[in-house]
Motif scaffolding. Sequence first.
Motif, short mmCIF file in Angstrom:
data_model
loop_
_atom_site.label_atom_id
_atom_site.label_comp_id
_atom_site.label_asym_id
_atom_site.label_seq_id
_atom_site.Cartn_x
_atom_site.Cartn_y
_atom_site.Cartn_z
N GLU A 119 0.84 -1.21 0.00
CA GLU A 119 0.00 0.00 0.00
C GLU A 119 0.87 1.26 0.00
OE1 GLU A 119 -0.35 -2.56 2.04
OE2 GLU A 119 -2.20 -3.43 1.21
N ASP A 120 1.96 1.23 0.77
CA ASP A 120 2.90 2.36 0.78
C ASP A 120 3.47 2.59 -0.62
OD1 ASP A 120 2.64 2.74 3.53
OD2 ASP A 120 4.31 1.39 3.99
N ALA A 121 3.83 1.50 -1.29
CA ALA A 121 4.43 1.61 -2.62
C ALA A 121 3.44 2.23 -3.61
CB ALA A 121 4.88 0.23 -3.10
N ASP A 122 2.19 1.79 -3.56
CA ASP A 122 1.18 2.37 -4.45
C ASP A 122 0.99 3.86 -4.15
OD1 ASP A 122 0.52 0.20 -6.04
OD2 ASP A 122 -0.99 -0.56 -4.64
N ARG A 123 1.00 4.20 -2.87
CA ARG A 123 0.83 5.61 -2.48
C ARG A 123 2.01 6.44 -2.97
NH1 ARG A 123 0.31 7.95 3.73
NH2 ARG A 123 0.32 10.16 3.16
N PHE A 124 3.22 5.86 -2.89
CA PHE A 124 4.41 6.56 -3.37
C PHE A 124 4.28 6.89 -4.86
CE2 PHE A 124 8.80 6.46 -5.06
CZ PHE A 124 9.41 7.39 -4.23
N VAL A 125 3.87 5.91 -5.65
CA VAL A 125 3.70 6.13 -7.09
C VAL A 125 2.63 7.18 -7.35
CG1 VAL A 125 3.05 5.05 -9.29
CG2 VAL A 125 4.46 3.79 -7.65
N ALA A 126 1.53 7.11 -6.62
CA ALA A 126 0.43 8.07 -6.81
C ALA A 126 0.86 9.48 -6.44
CB ALA A 126 -0.78 7.65 -5.99
N GLU A 127 1.61 9.61 -5.33
CA GLU A 127 2.05 10.94 -4.91
C GLU A 127 3.00 11.57 -5.93
OE1 GLU A 127 3.67 10.49 -1.00
OE2 GLU A 127 1.70 10.50 -0.02
N TRP A 128 3.74 10.74 -6.64
CA TRP A 128 4.69 11.26 -7.63
C TRP A 128 4.00 11.87 -8.85
CZ3 TRP A 128 9.97 11.69 -8.85
CH2 TRP A 128 10.82 11.50 -7.76
N ARG A 129 2.68 11.67 -8.97
CA ARG A 129 1.96 12.31 -10.07
C ARG A 129 2.08 13.84 -9.98
NH1 ARG A 129 -3.70 8.84 -10.73
NH2 ARG A 129 -2.98 7.66 -12.57
N ARG A 130 2.22 14.35 -8.77
CA ARG A 130 2.39 15.81 -8.61
C ARG A 130 3.71 16.25 -9.24
NH1 ARG A 130 1.15 17.61 -2.58
NH2 ARG A 130 1.23 19.64 -3.61
N ALA A 131 4.74 15.41 -9.13
CA ALA A 131 6.02 15.74 -9.75
C ALA A 131 5.89 15.78 -11.27
CB ALA A 131 7.08 14.72 -9.34
N ALA A 132 5.08 14.88 -11.83
CA ALA A 132 4.87 14.87 -13.27
C ALA A 132 4.21 16.16 -13.74
CB ALA A 132 4.02 13.66 -13.67
N GLN A 133 3.28 16.66 -12.95
CA GLN A 133 2.60 17.91 -13.30
C GLN A 133 3.57 19.08 -13.34
OE1 GLN A 133 -0.47 17.28 -10.11
NE2 GLN A 133 -1.88 17.98 -11.68
N LEU A 134 4.60 19.04 -12.51
CA LEU A 134 5.56 20.15 -12.46
C LEU A 134 6.29 20.33 -13.78
CD1 LEU A 134 7.13 19.62 -8.92
CD2 LEU A 134 5.28 21.16 -9.58
N VAL A 135 6.55 19.24 -14.50
CA VAL A 135 7.29 19.35 -15.77
C VAL A 135 6.37 19.47 -16.96
CG1 VAL A 135 9.32 18.16 -14.88
CG2 VAL A 135 7.50 16.83 -15.98
N GLY A 136 5.06 19.54 -16.73
CA GLY A 136 4.12 19.81 -17.81
C GLY A 136 3.25 18.64 -18.23
N ASP A 141 -1.94 11.16 -17.01
CA ASP A 141 -1.14 10.57 -18.08
C ASP A 141 0.05 9.76 -17.58
OD1 ASP A 141 -2.79 11.65 -19.96
OD2 ASP A 141 -1.52 13.36 -20.45
N VAL A 142 0.22 9.68 -16.26
CA VAL A 142 1.32 8.89 -15.70
C VAL A 142 0.75 7.86 -14.73
CG1 VAL A 142 3.02 10.73 -15.97
CG2 VAL A 142 1.70 10.57 -13.85
N PRO A 143 1.46 6.77 -14.52
CA PRO A 143 0.96 5.70 -13.64
C PRO A 143 0.64 6.19 -12.24
CG PRO A 143 2.86 4.93 -14.91
CD PRO A 143 2.76 6.41 -15.13
N GLY A 144 -0.39 5.58 -11.65
CA GLY A 144 -0.79 5.94 -10.31
C GLY A 144 -0.68 4.81 -9.31
N SER A 145 -0.13 3.67 -9.75
CA SER A 145 0.06 2.52 -8.86
C SER A 145 1.25 1.72 -9.37
CB SER A 145 -1.19 1.64 -8.83
OG SER A 145 -1.38 1.02 -10.09
N VAL A 146 1.71 0.79 -8.55
CA VAL A 146 2.83 -0.05 -8.95
C VAL A 146 2.46 -0.89 -10.17
CG1 VAL A 146 4.33 -1.96 -8.25
CG2 VAL A 146 3.84 -0.11 -6.64
N ALA A 147 1.25 -1.43 -10.20
CA ALA A 147 0.82 -2.24 -11.34
C ALA A 147 0.80 -1.41 -12.63
CB ALA A 147 -0.57 -2.82 -11.06
#
Length: 253
Positions: A119-136, A141-147
């Motif tokens: 669950e932590d790993a999935d949350r980590f991937v989902a939280e990184w979506r904010r980083a994707a938004q920073l670069v445009g 458009d980017v993965p939100g879970s480990v799967a």
Amino acid sequence: MGEPILLVGGFRALLMQGLHPRAMRGVQQNSDFLDPAEAWSRFVRTTEFVRVRTYGTRAEVAKAARRVRRIHASLTAFDPDTGERYRLDDPDALRWVHVGEVDSYLSVARRAGVPLSDEDADRFVAEWRRAAQLVGLRRGDVPGSVAELRDYIEAQRPGLYLVPEAVHPLRLSLNAPLPLKLTPLKPAFPLIMVLAFATLPRWARRLYHLPATPVGDLWATMTLKTLHQGLRFLPDQLRYSPDARRARAMTAA
């Protein structure tokens, strides 16, 4: 993100990036890897962006993100495979760089023994979506879970390869272009790079024309665990950066 072992994840992320032809050519055609001043300056800028993105205030992050987007939008590269000239904010390339970074940090952390549940790993991937938004990129458009992360990487594999004009990163690490004051650190770079290579998936190592065996996987995992466990004996003042210590104190409170 504050764990020192994730330095290996940062180098692994660069190796993942290097297998995307457009991402690699975009960097190569706009940088001089062999010029110590240029190479070190670029490394410092990238490190500072990661630091601000991870620990900065919202205003600091927004300012850094605008700068990165402005640079990407102003630079272009040539793709000899298609004969096209493209901007560095090409969404496909940006998406691969994002995924390679997330996958690298998460993979190294879990193999090193940083305590993360599924669950932590999935949350980590989902939280990184904010980083994707920073670069445009758009959040969806980017993965939100480990799967989703694994599915995306698997779908991209047919188009990945090391461009022939690129200097092999392992060969480059043997003569790392460091400033004069940092030359004492040069012997460590090949060792870090070898470990970063060893943490790549086997298919990625084969694309770099390197051995890819289960023995290599086991060595990488055991080495990561040993290093991470050894670092745990250091006092927090040495183990964590000031930003990481501040973040840990804030979240603990």
